[in-house]
Scaffold this motif. Structure first.
Motif, short mmCIF file in Angstrom:
data_model
loop_
_atom_site.label_atom_id
_atom_site.label_comp_id
_atom_site.label_asym_id
_atom_site.label_seq_id
_atom_site.Cartn_x
_atom_site.Cartn_y
_atom_site.Cartn_z
N GLY A 126 -6.71 6.67 2.87
CA GLY A 126 -6.49 5.96 1.60
C GLY A 126 -7.75 5.71 0.81
N GLU A 127 -8.83 6.42 1.11
CA GLU A 127 -10.10 6.20 0.42
C GLU A 127 -10.16 6.99 -0.89
N LEU A 128 -10.91 6.48 -1.84
CA LEU A 128 -11.23 7.20 -3.06
C LEU A 128 -12.53 7.97 -2.83
N VAL A 129 -12.53 9.24 -3.20
CA VAL A 129 -13.67 10.12 -2.88
C VAL A 129 -14.03 10.96 -4.09
N GLN A 130 -15.32 11.23 -4.27
CA GLN A 130 -15.80 12.17 -5.27
C GLN A 130 -16.33 13.41 -4.56
N ARG A 131 -15.89 14.57 -5.01
CA ARG A 131 -16.37 15.86 -4.47
C ARG A 131 -17.11 16.60 -5.57
N SER A 132 -18.31 17.10 -5.26
CA SER A 132 -19.13 17.78 -6.27
C SER A 132 -19.54 19.16 -5.77
N VAL A 133 -19.46 20.15 -6.67
CA VAL A 133 -19.95 21.50 -6.39
C VAL A 133 -20.84 21.93 -7.54
N THR A 134 -21.83 22.76 -7.24
CA THR A 134 -22.78 23.23 -8.24
C THR A 134 -22.79 24.73 -8.26
N LEU A 135 -22.73 25.31 -9.45
CA LEU A 135 -22.74 26.76 -9.58
C LEU A 135 -23.99 27.35 -8.95
N CYS A 194 2.08 -7.96 -0.58
CA CYS A 194 1.79 -9.35 -0.26
C CYS A 194 3.11 -10.09 -0.11
N ASP A 195 3.28 -10.75 1.02
CA ASP A 195 4.46 -11.59 1.22
C ASP A 195 4.12 -12.67 2.24
N PRO A 196 3.89 -13.91 1.78
CA PRO A 196 3.53 -14.99 2.71
C PRO A 196 4.69 -15.41 3.61
N ARG A 197 5.87 -14.88 3.38
CA ARG A 197 7.01 -15.18 4.25
C ARG A 197 6.92 -14.31 5.49
N GLU A 198 6.62 -14.92 6.61
CA GLU A 198 6.34 -14.17 7.84
C GLU A 198 7.49 -13.26 8.25
N ALA A 199 8.71 -13.73 8.06
CA ALA A 199 9.86 -12.93 8.49
C ALA A 199 9.92 -11.59 7.74
N TYR A 200 9.51 -11.59 6.47
CA TYR A 200 9.52 -10.36 5.69
C TYR A 200 8.29 -9.50 6.01
N ALA A 201 7.13 -10.13 6.04
CA ALA A 201 5.89 -9.37 6.29
C ALA A 201 5.92 -8.70 7.65
N ALA A 202 6.49 -9.36 8.65
CA ALA A 202 6.52 -8.81 10.00
C ALA A 202 7.38 -7.55 10.09
N GLY A 203 8.33 -7.41 9.19
CA GLY A 203 9.21 -6.26 9.23
C GLY A 203 8.78 -5.10 8.34
N TRP A 204 7.62 -5.21 7.73
CA TRP A 204 7.15 -4.15 6.84
C TRP A 204 6.70 -2.93 7.63
N THR A 205 7.24 -1.74 7.33
CA THR A 205 6.96 -0.55 8.14
C THR A 205 6.62 0.68 7.32
N VAL A 206 6.25 0.55 6.05
CA VAL A 206 5.98 1.72 5.22
C VAL A 206 4.59 2.28 5.54
N PRO A 207 4.51 3.49 6.12
CA PRO A 207 3.20 4.07 6.45
C PRO A 207 2.35 4.28 5.20
N GLY A 208 1.05 4.11 5.35
CA GLY A 208 0.13 4.36 4.25
C GLY A 208 -0.09 3.18 3.33
N SER A 209 0.78 2.17 3.39
CA SER A 209 0.61 0.98 2.57
C SER A 209 -0.16 -0.08 3.35
N THR A 210 -0.67 -1.09 2.63
CA THR A 210 -1.50 -2.12 3.26
C THR A 210 -0.90 -3.50 3.00
N ILE A 211 -0.63 -4.23 4.08
CA ILE A 211 -0.20 -5.62 3.96
C ILE A 211 -1.44 -6.49 3.75
N VAL A 212 -1.42 -7.32 2.72
CA VAL A 212 -2.54 -8.20 2.42
C VAL A 212 -2.10 -9.64 2.64
N ALA A 213 -2.78 -10.32 3.53
CA ALA A 213 -2.41 -11.71 3.84
C ALA A 213 -2.87 -12.64 2.73
#
Length: 342
Positions: A126-135, A194-213
């Motif tokens: 999930g990182e942002l990256v810059q790629r550079s090539v030179t002729l 973001c979901d401060p409700r523990e019951a909802y946050a604990a059930g989050w399973t979407v790969p690639g996403s980030t839960i933020v407390a």
């Protein structure tokens, strides 16, 4: 050039493991009605198999023919070169480019496999990256990127951003949020939840996403939203959704939306103006009911409606809301559905 990055990188890694040769082709600059934007990327295998696209079909046939003739893989140097298309009217007609269309392509006959694998790993994280090539110089450079990075081409060095270019903060970890997160990732969003409700946050399973407390307002400040950020509140709990809106509506985020019916959305606007430190202009930025009123009822349909509106706003295209609203207000058959945010 973001959603195709992983597809192209996965392909070239497989080709390299199988001992097949390939070239990378990148749109460096366009003029006029070019069919693909700067940064569009394509991998071209020696037998003519392609992944990605640099012209939507206009130039691929010529590139495949030249690749199969060994033009791009011959010689020991294999350093990046530039190829211009559409310079003359005859050239444009020959390759089917739109009137006035012109493109500069940077072709890498022998890209650095180690750097490409590193790029693939960082994008997967999930990182942002810059790629550079030179002729004229072998190899390429991989560096950390930022959300504001753009394609840069000075006629000699080409730098392209990779990874998720946009960010989406979803407040609420319910069913609609799950569909929205998955669809948003396909559209190049780095998704935070973001979901401060523990019951909802604990059930989050979407790969690639980030839960933020944390609480929604604190998370908005923590993420430092920029013009490449969107925020959508989906808890249907005013105590949580309003906390997010207090900070998000003051931010430079390009889209701020909240789930709710037309009546509840109007009450929310009145509440934000009356009790909180928000101006009329800031409250007017709120998209609520969230999403285009396309008759959606189910969670995936509501997610589609939200992303459709986000995409229109992101692309600077004003959706014909009046038309949608008129259709939504018209008498409906039993199969018809309510607007998205209902």
């Amino acid at each position: 050039m973001h959603s195709t990055d992983r597809q192209v990188l996965d392909a070239v890694c497989r080709w390299a493991d199988a001992g097949q040769r390939f070239a990378l082709v990148t749109v460096a600059r366009t003029w006029g009605s070019a069919p693909r934007p700067a940064g569009a990327w394509m991998a071209l295998r020696e037998d003519g198999v392609v992944r990605g696209s640099v012209s939507g079909g206009c130039l691929e046939a010529d590139l495949i023919e030249r690749m199969q003739a060994g033009e791009f893989t011959a010689g020991a140097a294999g350093v990046p070169v530039v190829q211009a298309y559409g310079v003359t009217q005859d050239d444009a007609r020959r390759f089917g480019l739109p009137c006035g269309g012109r493109m500069d392509l940077v072709i890498e006959p022998r890209p650095d496999l180690g750097a490409l694998r590193t790029l693939a790993q960082r994008i997967a994280r999930g990182e942002l990256v810059q790629r550079s090539v030179t002729l004229g110089e072998p190899g390429n450079r991989i560096a950390a990127g930022t959300a504001g990075d753009r394609v840069r081409w000075d006629g000699r060095t080409l730098s392209t951003p990779h990874g998720p270019a946009w960010r989406l903060l979803i407040v609420g970890a319910g069913q609609i949020s799950s569909y929205l997160a998955q669809m948003a990732q396909a559209l190049d969003y780095q998704v935070f939840v973001c979901d401060p409700r523990e019951a909802y946050a604990a059930g989050w399973t979407v790969p690639g996403s980030t839960i933020v407390a944390g609480m929604p307002d604190d998370v908005v400040l923590q993420l430092k939203l920029d013009p490449h950020s969107a925020v959508v509140a989906l808890t249907h709990d005013p105590k949580l959704d309003d906390m997010m809106l207090l900070e998000a509506l003051k931010s430079p985020a390009f889209y701020v939306g909240a789930l709710g019916s037309t009546v509840n959305s109007q009450r929310r606007r009145e509440r934000l103006l009356q009790y909180f430190d928000l101006t009329q202009a800031e409250v007017d930025r709120l998209h609520g009911p969230v999403g285009l009123p396309i008759g959606s009822r189910t969670p995936p349909e509501i997610a589609v409606a939200i992303l459709a509106e986000m995409t229109a706003v992101r692309n600077g295209v004003a959706p014909h809301v009046a038309t949608f609203l008129a259709a939504a207000a018209a008498p409906q058959t039993p199969a018809a559905a309510a607007p998205a945010g209902a």
